[in-house]
Enzyme design. Structure first.
Site, PDB file in Angstrom:
ATOM      1  N   MET A 193      45.306  -2.922 -61.667  1.00  0.00           N
ATOM      2  CA  MET A 193      45.482  -4.009 -60.699  1.00  0.00           C
ATOM      3  C   MET A 193      46.750  -4.783 -61.020  1.00  0.00           C
ATOM      4  O   MET A 193      47.083  -4.980 -62.194  1.00  0.00           O
ATOM      5  CB  MET A 193      44.283  -4.961 -60.740  1.00  0.00           C
ATOM      6  CG  MET A 193      42.933  -4.294 -60.577  1.00  0.00           C
ATOM      7  SD  MET A 193      41.603  -5.520 -60.529  1.00  0.00           S
ATOM      8  CE  MET A 193      40.172  -4.484 -60.763  1.00  0.00           C
TER       9      MET A 193
ATOM     10  N   ASP B 215      32.546   2.919 -55.322  1.00  0.00           N
ATOM     11  CA  ASP B 215      32.907   1.991 -56.398  1.00  0.00           C
ATOM     12  C   ASP B 215      32.529   0.575 -55.996  1.00  0.00           C
ATOM     13  O   ASP B 215      33.023   0.055 -54.989  1.00  0.00           O
ATOM     14  CB  ASP B 215      34.421   2.084 -56.650  1.00  0.00           C
ATOM     15  CG  ASP B 215      34.899   1.181 -57.779  1.00  0.00           C
ATOM     16  OD1 ASP B 215      34.067   0.543 -58.442  1.00  0.00           O
ATOM     17  OD2 ASP B 215      36.124   1.123 -57.992  1.00  0.00           O
TER      18      ASP B 215
ATOM     19  N   MET C 208      35.049   1.811 -51.150  1.00  0.00           N
ATOM     20  CA  MET C 208      34.798   0.587 -51.901  1.00  0.00           C
ATOM     21  C   MET C 208      33.550  -0.099 -51.348  1.00  0.00           C
ATOM     22  O   MET C 208      33.464  -0.376 -50.147  1.00  0.00           O
ATOM     23  CB  MET C 208      35.995  -0.360 -51.811  1.00  0.00           C
ATOM     24  CG  MET C 208      37.246   0.137 -52.516  1.00  0.00           C
ATOM     25  SD  MET C 208      37.002   0.409 -54.291  1.00  0.00           S
ATOM     26  CE  MET C 208      36.532  -1.241 -54.846  1.00  0.00           C
TER      27      MET C 208
ATOM     28  N   MET D 202      45.027  -0.209 -57.603  1.00  0.00           N
ATOM     29  CA  MET D 202      44.929  -1.334 -56.671  1.00  0.00           C
ATOM     30  C   MET D 202      46.219  -2.132 -56.785  1.00  0.00           C
ATOM     31  O   MET D 202      46.260  -3.226 -57.359  1.00  0.00           O
ATOM     32  CB  MET D 202      43.691  -2.180 -56.999  1.00  0.00           C
ATOM     33  CG  MET D 202      42.401  -1.490 -56.642  1.00  0.00           C
ATOM     34  SD  MET D 202      40.923  -2.376 -57.215  1.00  0.00           S
ATOM     35  CE  MET D 202      40.687  -1.569 -58.798  1.00  0.00           C
TER      36      MET D 202
ATOM     37  N   HIS E 279      36.642   5.913 -65.259  1.00  0.00           N
ATOM     38  CA  HIS E 279      37.317   5.192 -64.179  1.00  0.00           C
ATOM     39  C   HIS E 279      38.187   4.085 -64.757  1.00  0.00           C
ATOM     40  O   HIS E 279      37.706   3.231 -65.511  1.00  0.00           O
ATOM     41  CB  HIS E 279      36.274   4.609 -63.231  1.00  0.00           C
ATOM     42  CG  HIS E 279      36.834   4.100 -61.950  1.00  0.00           C
ATOM     43  ND1 HIS E 279      37.198   4.920 -60.897  1.00  0.00           N
ATOM     44  CD2 HIS E 279      37.113   2.829 -61.537  1.00  0.00           C
ATOM     45  CE1 HIS E 279      37.644   4.191 -59.896  1.00  0.00           C
ATOM     46  NE2 HIS E 279      37.613   2.918 -60.251  1.00  0.00           N
TER      47      HIS E 279
ATOM     48  N   SER F 106      33.318   2.597 -65.497  1.00  0.00           N
ATOM     49  CA  SER F 106      34.547   1.831 -65.286  1.00  0.00           C
ATOM     50  C   SER F 106      34.841   0.977 -66.503  1.00  0.00           C
ATOM     51  O   SER F 106      34.043   0.100 -66.869  1.00  0.00           O
ATOM     52  CB  SER F 106      34.408   0.942 -64.053  1.00  0.00           C
ATOM     53  OG  SER F 106      35.506   0.052 -63.973  1.00  0.00           O
TER      54      SER F 106
END
Length: 219
Positions: free
Chosen positions: A32, A170, A132, A63, A28, A5
């Site tokens: 956001m 994640d 998640m 997200m 990843h 990530s």
């Protein structure tokens, strides 16, 4: 599969940071919007720039409040997998169809407190399930082991042929937690701090992959 990530990478050196995780199956990318989650990160222009500097398939995790409008734009830009949150989507079936039509895999994410059972029928239209294991919004959080019950349930549905999704996790994945996640049935592991906090990120990717494979009985 290991998906480093870049939320934990040095944003001032993203091209170099991406090159540092050579050998990873996916990269990843956490998008956001400071609305769906309290943090604000990157958006489509940065994803487009990343596509120009790496051949690692991009795993874009949206997200955001309005995936119905934005998700397909990431697919059209060239993202390999685009994941939206069921908690934010107005029409998840349409989003899945649009993502696939644009050439991407369609991913569905669920928060730690969101029940899997309520969305089994929706998942029949998706390619990946992202469980998640922290509350979405910030990297470096502690792994929530209780979510592994959802992973196990998803694994049973996949193994029985009732679902056909890649199971991804994640949040808080590192050398201490990846084995239990692998034993529960995860296919793809998102790891941020564990990878980018290592002296050699590429070596850590290999270490995590080996740990997961051994725990899952695939060594």
């Amino acid at each position: 599969m290991i998906a480093p990530s870049i939320l934990s990478a040095d944003f001032a050196r993203l091209a170099d940071e991406v090159a540092a995780v050579r050998g990873a199956e996916w990269l990843h990318v956490d998008v956001m919007d400071a609305h769906f989650v309290p943090n604000l990160t990157i958006g489509l222009p940065v994803v487009e720039a990343l596509l120009g500097v790496t051949d690692i398939p991009l795993d874009c995790h949206l997200m955001i409040d309005d995936p119905d409008t934005w998700a397909v734009r990431y697919a059209k830009a060239g993202a390999h997998n685009v994941t939206i949150h069921i908690e934010a989507a107005d029409d998840p079936l349409r989003i899945a169809d649009e993502l696939r039509a644009a050439g991407a895999l369609a991913g569905l994410a669920i928060k730690p407190k969101t029940p899997l059972e309520a969305y089994i029928e929706v998942l029949r239209h998706y390619d990946t399930l992202l469980v998640m294991s922290v509350e979405p919004g910030f990297g470096g959080q502690r792994f929530i082991p209780e979510v592994l019950d959802k992973v196990r349930a998803a694994r049973r549905l996949v193994d029985s042929g009732e679902l056909s999704v890649l199971v991804e996790i994640d949040g808080g994945i590192n050398e201490e937690t990846i084995e239990q996640a692998a034993e529960a049935g995860v296919d793809c592991f998102v790891a941020g701090s564990a990878v980018y906090g290592a002296d050699d990120p590429a070596t850590m990717v290999a270490v995590l992959r080996d740990l997961a494979a051994a725990a899952a009985g695939r060594d």
